[in-house]
Design a protein around this motif. Structure first.
Motif, PDB file in Angstrom:
ATOM      1  N   VAL A  96      35.904  47.867  39.790  1.00 35.09           N
ATOM      2  CA  VAL A  96      36.410  47.498  40.196  1.00 35.09           C
ATOM      3  C   VAL A  96      35.566  46.096  40.058  1.00 35.09           C
ATOM      4  CG1 VAL A  96      38.071  46.460  41.218  1.00 35.09           C
ATOM      5  CG2 VAL A  96      38.345  48.818  41.011  1.00 35.09           C
ATOM      6  N   HIS A  97      34.483  45.572  40.317  1.00 34.68           N
ATOM      7  CA  HIS A  97      33.657  44.682  40.403  1.00 34.68           C
ATOM      8  C   HIS A  97      33.316  44.631  39.172  1.00 34.68           C
ATOM      9  CE1 HIS A  97      30.785  41.855  42.082  1.00 34.68           C
ATOM     10  NE2 HIS A  97      32.181  41.612  42.650  1.00 34.68           N
ATOM     11  N   GLU A  98      32.777  45.126  37.706  1.00 39.74           N
ATOM     12  CA  GLU A  98      31.891  45.020  36.939  1.00 39.74           C
ATOM     13  C   GLU A  98      33.122  44.924  36.059  1.00 39.74           C
ATOM     14  OE1 GLU A  98      29.482  44.950  35.891  1.00 39.74           O
ATOM     15  OE2 GLU A  98      28.874  45.356  38.422  1.00 39.74           O
ATOM     16  N   ARG A  99      34.367  45.904  36.187  1.00 37.22           N
ATOM     17  CA  ARG A  99      34.911  45.781  34.666  1.00 37.22           C
ATOM     18  C   ARG A  99      36.081  44.153  35.159  1.00 37.22           C
ATOM     19  NH1 ARG A  99      36.987  50.747  32.409  1.00 37.22           N
ATOM     20  NH2 ARG A  99      35.338  52.398  32.840  1.00 37.22           N
ATOM     21  N   CYS A 100      36.522  43.612  36.498  1.00 42.54           N
ATOM     22  CA  CYS A 100      36.652  42.633  36.643  1.00 42.54           C
ATOM     23  C   CYS A 100      35.919  40.898  35.318  1.00 42.54           C
ATOM     24  CB  CYS A 100      36.956  41.462  37.548  1.00 42.54           C
ATOM     25  SG  CYS A 100      38.821  42.642  38.197  1.00 42.54           S
ATOM     26  N   LYS A 101      34.660  41.516  36.201  1.00 40.12           N
ATOM     27  CA  LYS A 101      34.118  40.237  35.609  1.00 40.12           C
ATOM     28  C   LYS A 101      34.215  40.601  33.807  1.00 40.12           C
ATOM     29  CE  LYS A 101      30.267  40.183  38.865  1.00 40.12           C
ATOM     30  NZ  LYS A 101      28.903  40.524  39.291  1.00 40.12           N
ATOM     31  N   PHE A 143      33.348  41.779  47.873  1.00 43.54           N
ATOM     32  CA  PHE A 143      34.063  41.001  47.293  1.00 43.54           C
ATOM     33  C   PHE A 143      33.702  39.534  48.274  1.00 43.54           C
ATOM     34  CE2 PHE A 143      35.770  44.197  44.981  1.00 43.54           C
ATOM     35  CZ  PHE A 143      36.592  43.468  43.743  1.00 43.54           C
ATOM     36  N   SER A 144      32.691  39.342  48.831  1.00 40.73           N
ATOM     37  CA  SER A 144      32.436  38.413  49.658  1.00 40.73           C
ATOM     38  C   SER A 144      32.498  37.419  49.653  1.00 40.73           C
ATOM     39  CB  SER A 144      31.309  38.801  50.906  1.00 40.73           C
ATOM     40  OG  SER A 144      30.113  38.588  49.420  1.00 40.73           O
ATOM     41  N   GLY A 145      33.017  35.900  49.917  1.00 43.43           N
ATOM     42  CA  GLY A 145      33.438  34.750  50.004  1.00 43.43           C
ATOM     43  C   GLY A 145      34.180  34.581  48.854  1.00 43.43           C
ATOM     44  N   VAL A 146      33.797  32.764  47.996  1.00 40.43           N
ATOM     45  CA  VAL A 146      34.849  33.031  46.724  1.00 40.43           C
ATOM     46  C   VAL A 146      34.019  33.507  45.848  1.00 40.43           C
ATOM     47  CG1 VAL A 146      36.066  30.259  46.115  1.00 40.43           C
ATOM     48  CG2 VAL A 146      35.217  30.668  48.938  1.00 40.43           C
ATOM     49  N   CYS A 147      35.279  33.878  45.518  1.00 40.08           N
ATOM     50  CA  CYS A 147      34.974  34.685  44.204  1.00 40.08           C
ATOM     51  C   CYS A 147      35.533  33.992  42.869  1.00 40.08           C
ATOM     52  CB  CYS A 147      34.960  35.929  43.807  1.00 40.08           C
ATOM     53  SG  CYS A 147      34.349  36.988  45.679  1.00 40.08           S
ATOM     54  N   HIS A 203      38.755  37.064  43.422  1.00 40.56           N
ATOM     55  CA  HIS A 203      39.705  36.391  44.110  1.00 40.56           C
ATOM     56  C   HIS A 203      40.729  37.509  44.079  1.00 40.56           C
ATOM     57  CE1 HIS A 203      37.984  34.326  47.239  1.00 40.56           C
ATOM     58  NE2 HIS A 203      39.604  33.583  47.599  1.00 40.56           N
ATOM     59  N   ASP A 204      41.165  37.118  42.642  1.00 43.37           N
ATOM     60  CA  ASP A 204      42.784  37.878  43.044  1.00 43.37           C
ATOM     61  C   ASP A 204      43.021  39.542  43.238  1.00 43.37           C
ATOM     62  OD1 ASP A 204      45.764  37.663  42.240  1.00 43.37           O
ATOM     63  OD2 ASP A 204      45.122  38.583  40.519  1.00 43.37           O
ATOM     64  N   CYS A 205      42.222  39.987  42.947  1.00 44.87           N
ATOM     65  CA  CYS A 205      41.663  40.745  43.287  1.00 44.87           C
ATOM     66  C   CYS A 205      41.822  41.696  44.613  1.00 44.87           C
ATOM     67  CB  CYS A 205      40.749  41.842  42.615  1.00 44.87           C
ATOM     68  SG  CYS A 205      41.133  42.492  41.045  1.00 44.87           S
TER      69      CYS A 205
END
Length: 1836
Positions: A831-836, A876-880, A885-887
């Motif tokens: 999720v993290h990689e693909r979101c970017k 997904f810590s902090g303000v991403c 962040h939406d995720c």
């Protein structure tokens, strides 16, 4: 269907209901299904109950919405409360008179109610409704959930859902012109005319004549047909058959004769006997009924034409209206009899006779000759059934459905409510009640039970969707047999297992023609009578064996039957046989042709035998037939059959272990065609899951990959384009039951195989394209894993759980949990990689992971789930970035939507709810995100969540609400710690956050609140800043922005943005609300809550521009939003919606204000205990809120609650609130209380009076007096006067005072009226305060002081009013204008600033009129105010002596200024402006103005006051300047005094006013001070001009003389002015002296020209003549005393006293002579400084002498003598008067003589002649006088 079955309350079991006629499996197979695992799987797949997880999609029951009440927002000039009461009273009387209740058209959400909401307990604790429900009045949980990205929608249960249309057809009767005597049989099926194919199996019916009916026979069945959608080509094909016609008997042509004919009795008997004997039937007639007209669209809601039986309202997809309009006659197909409910009765009259063998093709061939029509009518009842999903438990709540074979009885139909059920069944109308008479015979059916025959829908086998029920049969259609000669042929059909023994009985597999009977061994077709080519129209249904062998085959036997009656019934004769092996032909779609064998020999199927057999017609294939296989057990796809086969081998271990055949079969599944794949989807998935759950690793991976492949294809190839494919959702939600505990659960195996694949990917191995597919289908696997776990959980705990307890969460085994953690971690990374990279898949995967956690929360130990959650949050810590962040927000949103969210534990046993802590933290972070859409989303999540709790029926107890408030309260703390975050939000988000804060505070306990206030003063202040923001953001402004509504320029929030709630983008709450309002259409009569408002709206409703429906109106308004202003948006709304919108805004605003007020009350009480951190010196938290509350437009409900709170706050904290530090607050409050005092609504006005009394009470109790309050109120009254409209124009153009002004006066009077005040206090619920006010002696209250206060305010009000009323004539009547300024200055004297302001206005007005002296006096008065203030403060250079010196110039500088006032530092008012410099400035102005008025002696006095200031400052330059000015001044004074013409600074006139039109002036006298050049004529003209214009038609008359005016002599309709010149009286003048006055100030010393007395002399006679001689002429001297002295602050002063003296004629004469004597003596005795100024003396002497001794002056001394000393008058004189007169004359002559001598000394040559004349005159005068006074000669 809430019966809970063996696995606990979490899973609901839904029994399957097969809608096709049940197919019985081989009884043999039922016992040994274990031999065929795949069959077992198939049967399980179709047969077991569906298992539905009740927790999966959340469960939410909400309380009813709160009702909105009409909130009354009053303006100063409205009284809506009274209007509404009247309107309601009218409505009630109207209803009583008509006694008809109008239905409320408004929905429940909006209905105005007169009762309060659900819990009165709660209401008693609170002031108003809860703010959140008011903000989201139509909260819809389902709707809110559906907006979450990737939200899973519960799939419709397609396994139970027969969507589309269902039509029930029932044959009611058949009648012929000839009569009905023999039985008729028939079939009805659905048929597609265009494609020429049957759509359903046949529904068979029979109609018996009355005689043959059997009493016990059950009623005819309804045939039920399924349709996908209305279509013009779909029709009912009806075929009728009757017993085969007897040769030589009665032919069937009797039914189609043209001329009417009836069967004779003999014919009837023949037919009846024959029909009882003849078992075989022939086809008789056919008809086609189009169900839909050609105009029908393919959409399911399409409308049908009038000519088709199914009318629009029957077809409308959700038509709840049962009324079907009477439809016009059906053109071709028959006519419509009548309709009731959802059914129509159709009479089919176009029955076509069958003449010869016909085929379906020939039926439909347009060129084909139409057969003779049958003269008969078939009556059908066609009914549209409600079809909806039975998948939902609600559908089955109140019905029990029993299926027995083909019979399904629907019980208890009466209790069935369509509107309440999502989905349902067959709404059928019983035909028994329909009494029908027809022109033939009527068949009466006994209506004991209603049978339903569900016609199997052939399209089921063609659709791209999974089979959901078990069916396994073959339909056989014999088409034709071509013989060389005519025969009466029919065919018998049977199913045989093998061909070895021809005597062996066939299988019982044939479905009978008569419904309800058991399966038979044989079945036969119709007879084709006398045909070479026999054609058949039969449909033969064969039940197939579950597994068939190659030898299974169909055997056809052909019979000929003779149709003549001999001695016995006709016997059929066998002609031949034909056979058809199943395995070779069953899949064929096309026609099959077979040869016919003459005889049957054993093993007839084998090739060898066939060659030996003898065939008919030379072995040609003369028998043509067609087959249709319908089976959900036998896949047509060979690959699927292979897979089934290998699966069986693997399970039964008959193949070598892990044989590659199974792997090949699994791999080849990817090539199966999509229809077959979909049809067998459910069993195949079950089998693959079984392999994954129990196979070895290789097999697991292969099965997993195959499964991924299948799922991906299903997702791609089915028409459903949702993210979660409907078929797969159905599989997970209903079908998958983890093998019903027949095998170990599947989740460990599935997690392992998927986890290992994920780990391989994470390590960087190549995993092929399948990996992406796994991610796309991750949701499916995750849901399967969770369902598997939860099924295991229920099974584990259910048996040994005490009833009524919840199933405890399951603790996952360490290994499995670790595996799931790793899998979860891998997916998170994806999720993290693909979101970017911005890939769309990532967001779906994110939602799937969230739902995975959501589901796990219901199943396993929550703390295990929290580990997954914290893993997520670490990633997904902090303000991403926004995408990430939406995720994260979506993840939390899904998680927190869990049913038990509120009850979740913390991570440690000591913690509170872990999820809520995480949520609050993340939401707060998001509110600071730079992406604005993120902020909006975060705020929205919170609102929805809190709404969900608020409306949740489980959390309605107070302790629940408290718990929830405490859960969310940390959010308030975070906002207080970081206020800039809040301030950076947009107004929509602010509103959402504020409403949450208010809701939390509302439900919070006092202890928690107090704790929040204990931290620091600044933090407490911020807390109340948030409450202020609430008030500002939820303020309700009337769109028209009425006067005074806080929109005033000086309100503390004057510059705030106009925050209309219908904001630039519709805030979500209002959007939902308006949509709901639009959904509930409004009828033409007013809805209850708009009552009287309706009239306003109604006129706009019918305008053509208004859209048709409210929904359209809303859409239109929303689409036109772009770029429009808020106001325009509001205007664009439909009037009803606008009204709804206002109702919403009003209620929301009210709820918010009341909540804030409640908090203030708590705070005020807490402050009393001094246990919190706040500024005790100012209490700014309380004051700021009160200032905003008062300045806003508030509803009546709020005002009613406010004043008791206001009173209690002042009781507790009066000393602080009234202290100097809070002057600004006090002034604001005073202003708003006065503002409310002008309101027309009595309830509000009275409460304003209470507010003022509270302030008075506070003044008394804290200061013992009200002086300071008076200052404050005077100031605010002055400000209010500039805001309130106190005058309005009458129709005639003049001004009059408004209702506002009258009401303000009334309120101010009521304050001082003891009785009224006490009544109001008791009336409005403040009895304790009333008791304080009534016990004057015990308390510090003093009514007399309150009266003074009230009078002072009323004086100011009147002055302001008077001033306002003069506006139109200000420029014309400068006198009145100046007076009104003066009155204002006096009225506002308590406030130095205002006093000075009005004096300066007055000064300006005088300067415009060039009244310099008056202007100067104003300047002096101003300086006096400043000086007095300075002296009273001992501040500056002056002393009280200086003040009294000033008072001599301007007597208005009176008494001490109120020390309270001079020091009242009320914001913007007070001592700061009262400085020495300002005093000097005004003194200099006065000096300048006095010198312009030439009153120099005043200038001198003023400069003498300025000099000490310069001295104290050592301003020598200024001092020098001052002394220079003084020099000039004194010189000017000398000049004035030495002038031969006495100096006059002004002229004075007395003006009397008589006449009603003068108003207040009537009967009054004034002295006017005018410039010295103004003559009597000038002032007459001036005053006439001023008053004529105001007389409107009344005559204005100027009285020409100065006589006394008697009112009874005046005409009432005329106005009179009397203008008289008057002389000022000196201070020391003797007014009783009879001398004539010569007005002069030449008295040698500088004297102040200050006059307050004036006189004028009026001559009169007592004999009634207007004029007479000196002897009759009396004189009246009138002395006037004015109010104040001139020069004054105004140009005219009122005469306060008038005295008059009368002088007799002789006194007049003596006075005249004495006056002249003294004038001459003055001239002679006046000292002259030097010889140089002889000239002026000579001139004045000449002037006086000439007037005294010139002979021609007969009016002088001589006339006196002739008048009094001769004749009759002399005798009338008293001796004393005579002597006085003579003495005066003698003195006069002596002085004249002296003067002539002096004159002689002074003159030069040029005046010699004049002197001679004087001497001559004197001598002749002496001679004349000697006649009367002989002594005169000796005297002189």
């Amino acid at each position: 269907m809430d019966n809970v079955l063996a696995d606990g309350p979490r899973f609901q079991r839904i029994p399957r209901h097969s809608f096709s006629n049940c197919f019985k499996l081989d009884p043999l197979l039922d016992d040994n299904l274990e031999q065929w695992p795949h069959l077992n799987e198939l049967v399980q797949s179709y047969g077991t109950d569906l298992v539905k997880d009740e927790y999966k999609y959340g469960h939410y029951e909400s309380i009813g919405p709160i009702p909105f009440h009409n909130q009354i927002f009053e303006g100063p000039d409205t009284d809506m409360e009274t209007e509404m009461d009247l309107a309601n009273a009218r409505r009630i009387t109207l209803q009583d008179s008509t006694e008809v209740e109008k239905p409320s058209t408004s929905g429940s959400h909006f209905s105005e109610s007169n009762f309060h909401d659900q819990s009165n307990v709660e209401m008693s604790k609170h002031f108003g409704e809860s703010p959140l429900p008011a903000y989201e009045p139509v909260f819809d949980w389902e709707n809110e959930r559906s907006t979450i990205f990737g939200q899973r929608i519960p799939g419709t249960n397609i396994l139970q859902n027969n969507s589309g249309l269902k039509i029930a057809v029932k044959v009611l009767s058949l009648s012929f012109q000839a009569g009905l005597v023999e039985p008729f049989y028939g079939t009805i099926c659905l048929y597609n005319r265009e494609r020429r194919e049957k759509l359903s199996e046949d529904f068979i019916f029979h109609i018996l004549p009355v005689e043959m009916q059997d009493k016990e026979s059950s009623s005819e069945a309804h045939g039920i047909f399924h349709l996908d959608a209305p279509s013009a080509s779909v029709c009912l094909l009806i075929q009728l058959e009757k017993p085969a016609t007897e040769e030589g008997g009665v032919t069937s042509s009797v039914y189609s004769r043209k001329e009417p004919v009836h069967l004779t009795e003999r014919e009837k008997q023949k037919l009846q006997v024959w029909s009882r004997m003849m078992p075989y039937k022939e086809s008789f007639a056919w008809a086609i009924i189009p169900l839909f007209d050609s105009g029908v669209s393919s959409a399911s809601g399409g409308s049908a034409s009038p000519s088709s039986p199914l009318t629009t309202s029957m077809l409308g997809s959700s038509s709840k209206e049962a009324a079907v309009e009477q439809v016009a006659k059906i053109t071709v197909d028959g006519k419509l009899g009548y309709s009731s409910g959802n059914s129509v009765v159709v009479e089919v009259s176009n029955l076509n006779k069958v003449k010869e063998g016909y085929t379906e093709d020939s039926l439909l061939d347009p060129k084909h000759k139409v057969h003779k029509p049958v003269k008969g009518i078939l009556t059908l009842e066609i009914e549209k059934l409600q079809t909806v999903q039975v998948g939902s438990e609600k559908a089955l709540d109140n019905k029990t459905i029993n299926y027995e074979g083909n019979q399904s009885s629907v019980a208890d139909r009466s209790s069935y409510r369509i509107d309440q059920v999502q989905n349902a069944y067959l709404e059928s109308k019983s035909s028994g009640r329909k009494e029908m008479e027809r022109n033939g015979s009527m068949t009466g059916f006994s209506n004991t039970a209603t049978n339903y025959f569900q016609a199997f829908d052939f399209r089921t086998t063609l659709r791209n969707e999974p089979f959901s029920e078990l069916f396994h049969c073959l339909y056989v259609y014999p088409l034709s047999v071509s013989m060389s000669r005519k025969r009466n042929l029919f065919i018998r059909v049977e199913l045989r297992k093998d061909d070895g023994d021809i005597k062996k009985q066939p299988l019982e597999a044939m479905h009978p023609r008569e419904p309800g009977t058991a399966l038979q061994k044989y079945v036969h077709t119709q007879v084709a009578v006398g045909a070479r080519v026999a054609c058949y129209h039969d449909e033969i249904k064969v039940s197939l064996p579950a597994i068939w062998a190659p030898m299974h085959h169909l055997l056809f036997t052909f019979f000929h039957v003779d149709l003549q009656t001999k001695l016995e019934a006709p016997k059929p004769v066998v002609i031949g046989y034909a056979s058809l092996p199943l395995s070779t032909h069953v899949q064929l779609k096309s026609d099959i042709s077979l040869p016919i064998m003459r005889d049957l020999v054993p093993h007839y199927l084998q090739d060898g035998t066939r060659e030996r057999v003898d065939y008919l017609e030379d072995g040609k294939n003369i028998f043509r037939l067609r087959l249709r296989l319908c089976s959900s057990l036998y896949p047509i796809s060979e690959r699927i059959r292979d897979f089934f086969l290998e699966y069986d081998r693997h399970i039964l271990r008959t193949s070598p272990p892990w044989g590659s055949e199974l792997l090949e079969a699994i791999n080849s599944l990817k090539n199966v065609d999509s229809t077959a794949l979909l049809q067998f989807l459910q069993p195949m998935l079950n089998m693959l899951l079984h392999l994954i759950g129990s196979g070895g690793e290789t097999l697991q991976v292969a099965a997993f990959r195959a499964m991924v492949n299948i799922l991906t294809r299903v997702q791609q190839e089915s028409v459903d384009d949702g993210e979660r494919n409907l078929f797969l959702v159905n599989f997970v939600d209903y079908v998958f039951d983890d093998f019903g505990s027949r095998q170990p659960p599947v989740y460990p195996g599935l997690s392992t195989v998927w986890g290992s694949l994920a780990r391989s990917k994470a390590k960087g191995y190549r995993v092929g394209p399948v990996y992406d597919d796994v991610l796309a289908m991750a949701w499916f696997f995750l849901e399967v894993i969770v369902k598997s776990m939860s099924l295991e959980q229920t099974r584990l705990f259910y048996q040994n759980l005490p009833s009524g307890e919840d199933v405890p969460p399951m603790q996952l085994k360490e290994g499995v949990f670790r595996c799931i953690m790793q899998l979860y971690d891998c997916l998170l990374t994806e999720v993290h990689e693909r979101c970017k990279k911005g890939l769309g898949l990532a967001k779906y995967l994110n939602s799937s992971l969230a739902f995975f956690c959501y589901d796990l929360l219901s199943t396993i130990e929550p703390r295990q789930v929290f580990e997954l959650v914290s893993l997520y949050l670490d990633k997904f810590s902090g303000v991403c970035q926004s995408v990430l962040h939406d995720c994260k927000l979506t993840f939390l949103q899904i998680l927190c939507d869990h049913d038990l969210f509120v009850e979740m534990p913390g991570r440690d046993p000591s913690d509170r709810n872990y999820l809520s802590a995480v949520l609050i933290q993340e939401i707060f972070l998001t509110l600071d995100h730079e992406d604005l859409s993120m902020r909006a989303k975060a705020a929205r999540i919170l609102v929805v969540l809190l709404c969900k709790h608020e409306f949740d029926i489980r959390y309605q107890k107070l302790e629940d609400k408290l718990y929830i408030a405490q859960l969310y309260f940390p959010l308030v703390g975070q906002i207080l710690d970081e206020m800039p975050v809040f301030y950076n939000l947009s107004s929509v988000e602010k509103r959402e956050v504020l409403i949450i804060i208010l809701q939390i505070i509302r439900n919070l306990d006092d202890a928690s609140l107090i704790k929040a206030w204990q931290q620091s003063i600044a933090r407490t202040r911020l807390f109340f800043k948030l409450l202020e923001e609430c008030l500002i953001h939820f303020e309700h402004r009337k769109p028209e922005g009425g006067m005074l509504m806080g929109s005033s320029s000086r309100s503390p929030l004057g510059d705030k943005p106009s925050s209309s709630k219908y904001s630039e983008r519709l805030s979500p709450a209002i959007n939902h609300y308006l949509l709901e309002a639009a959904r509930l259409e409004v009828g033409p009569q007013g809805t209850p809550e708009n009552g009287y408002l309706w009239q306003r709206v109604n006129s706009q409703l019918n305008s053509p521009s208004q859209p048709y429906s409210l929904r359209e109106a809303l859409a239109q308004a929303q689409s036109s939003r772009i770029g429009a202003s808020t106001q325009a948006l509001r205007e664009s709304l439909h009037p009803i919606l606008r009204q709804k919108l206002e109702l919403w805004e009003e209620n929301l605003s009210t709820a918010v204000s009341l909540q804030v007020l409640e908090t203030i009350k708590k705070f005020s009480g807490t402050v009393e205990s001094r246990s919190i951190a706040t500024d005790y010196g100012k209490l700014d938290c309380i004051t700021s809120i009160f200032m905003i509350v008062f300045s806003h437009n508030q509803p009546l409900a709020f005002w009613k609650v406010l004043f008791p709170v206001f009173n209690s706050v002042f009781e507790l904290h009066g000393a602080v609130l009234m202290a100097r530090e809070n002057d600004r607050f006090l002034k604001q409050i005073a202003f708003h209380l006065l503002r409310l005092s002008v309101f027309r609504n009595e309830n509000i006005r009275k409460r304003a009076v209470i507010g003022l009394l509270v302030l008075v009470r506070s003044s008394f109790s804290n200061f013992k007096q009200t002086a300071r309050l008076r200052v404050v109120l005077t100031i605010t009254l002055s400000e209010l006067m500039s805001e309130v409209q106190v005058t309005h124009i009458r129709s005639d153009g003049t001004l009059e005072e408004t209702g506002e002004a009258r009401r303000l006066r009334k309120s101010l009077e009521e304050i001082a009226d003891e009785l009224k005040s006490l009544n109001i206090l008791s009336e409005c619920g403040l009895p304790d305060m009333a008791s304080v006010a009534s016990h004057e002696k015990e308390t510090q209250w003093s009514w007399s002081e309150v009266k003074t206060l009230s009078d002072s305010l009323l004086f100011a009000l009147d002055a302001s009013l008077e001033h306002a009323l003069l506006v139109t004539i200000m420029t014309l009547d400068r006198y009145a204008a100046a007076e009104s300024f003066y009155k204002l200055a006096m009225a506002f004297a308590p406030v130095p600033d205002l006093h000075i302001m009005w004096l300066l206005h007055l000064c300006d007005a005088h300067q415009e009129m060039q009244s310099w002296a008056e202007a100067a006096q104003c300047a002096v008065a101003v300086a006096g105010v400043v000086m007095q203030a300075l002296v009273s403060r001992n501040d500056g250079v002056w002393s009280s002596d200086h003040v009294s010196a000033l008072r001599k110039i301007c007597p208005m500088v009176t008494g001490e200024i109120n020390s309270e006032a001079s020091t009242a530092e009320v914001e913007g008012y007070g001592a700061s402006k009262l400085t020495v410099d300002s005093a000097v400035k005004y003194l200099q102005l006065a000096n300048k103005l006095f010198s312009q008025a030439e009153l120099h002696h005043f200038c001198a006095s003023i400069l003498e006051l300025v000099i000490p200031v310069y001295k104290s400052r050592r301003a020598y330059g200024l001092l020098a300047k001052c002394h220079t000015m003084l020099t000039n001044i004194y010189e000017s004074i000398l000049e004035q005094e030495s002038s031969p013409i006495p100096f006059a600074d002004a002229t004075y006139y007395r003006v009397g006013f008589y006449g009603e039109k003068f108003g207040k002036l009537d009967g009054k006298e004034y002295v006017y001070r005018e410039p010295r050049d103004v003559r009597l004529g000038d002032i007459m003209e001036k005053l006439s001009h001023i008053y004529e214009s105001r007389m409107d038609g009344t005559t204005l008359h100027v009285i020409p003389d100065s006589r006394q005016v008697k009112s009874d002599e005046l005409l009432p309709e005329v106005c009179y002015l009397q203008i008289t010149a008057v002389d000022p009286v000196m201070e020391d003048e003797d007014l009783g002296s009879r001398r004539e006055r010569i007005f002069s100030l030449s008295t040698g010393s500088v004297r102040a020209r200050v006059f307050d007395r004036f006189l004028y002399d009026t001559p009169f006679t007592k004999n009634g003549k207007t004029q007479g001689g000196l002897e009759d002429q009396w004189k009246r001297r009138t002395v006037l005393q004015t109010e104040g002295s001139f020069p004054a602050l105004v140009n005219r002063l009122l005469v306060t006293k008038s005295e008059s003296l009368e002088f007799s004629p002789v006194e007049n004469a003596i006075g005249m002579i004495e006056t002249r004597t003294s004038a001459l003596r003055n001239e002679l005795e006046e000292p002259r400084s030097s010889e140089g100024d002889q000239l002026p003396r000579l001139q004045s002497l000449q002037r006086i002498l000439q007037g005294s001794v010139a002979v021609q002056v007969n009016s002088g001394v001589l006339s006196v003598c002739t008048a009094f000393l001769s004749g009759e008058p002399a005798t009338r004189l008293r001796s004393q008067e005579l002597q006085q007169l003579i003495a005066a004359l003698l003195e006069f002559m002596a002085v004249c003589k002296r003067a002539i001598r002096v004159h002689f000394r002074l003159i030069g040559e040029e005046d010699q002649e004049f002197h001679t004349q004087l001497v001559n005159g004197f001598q002749s005068l002496t001679a004349e006088l000697s006649h009367y006074i002989p002594a005169i000669l000796s005297e002189l």
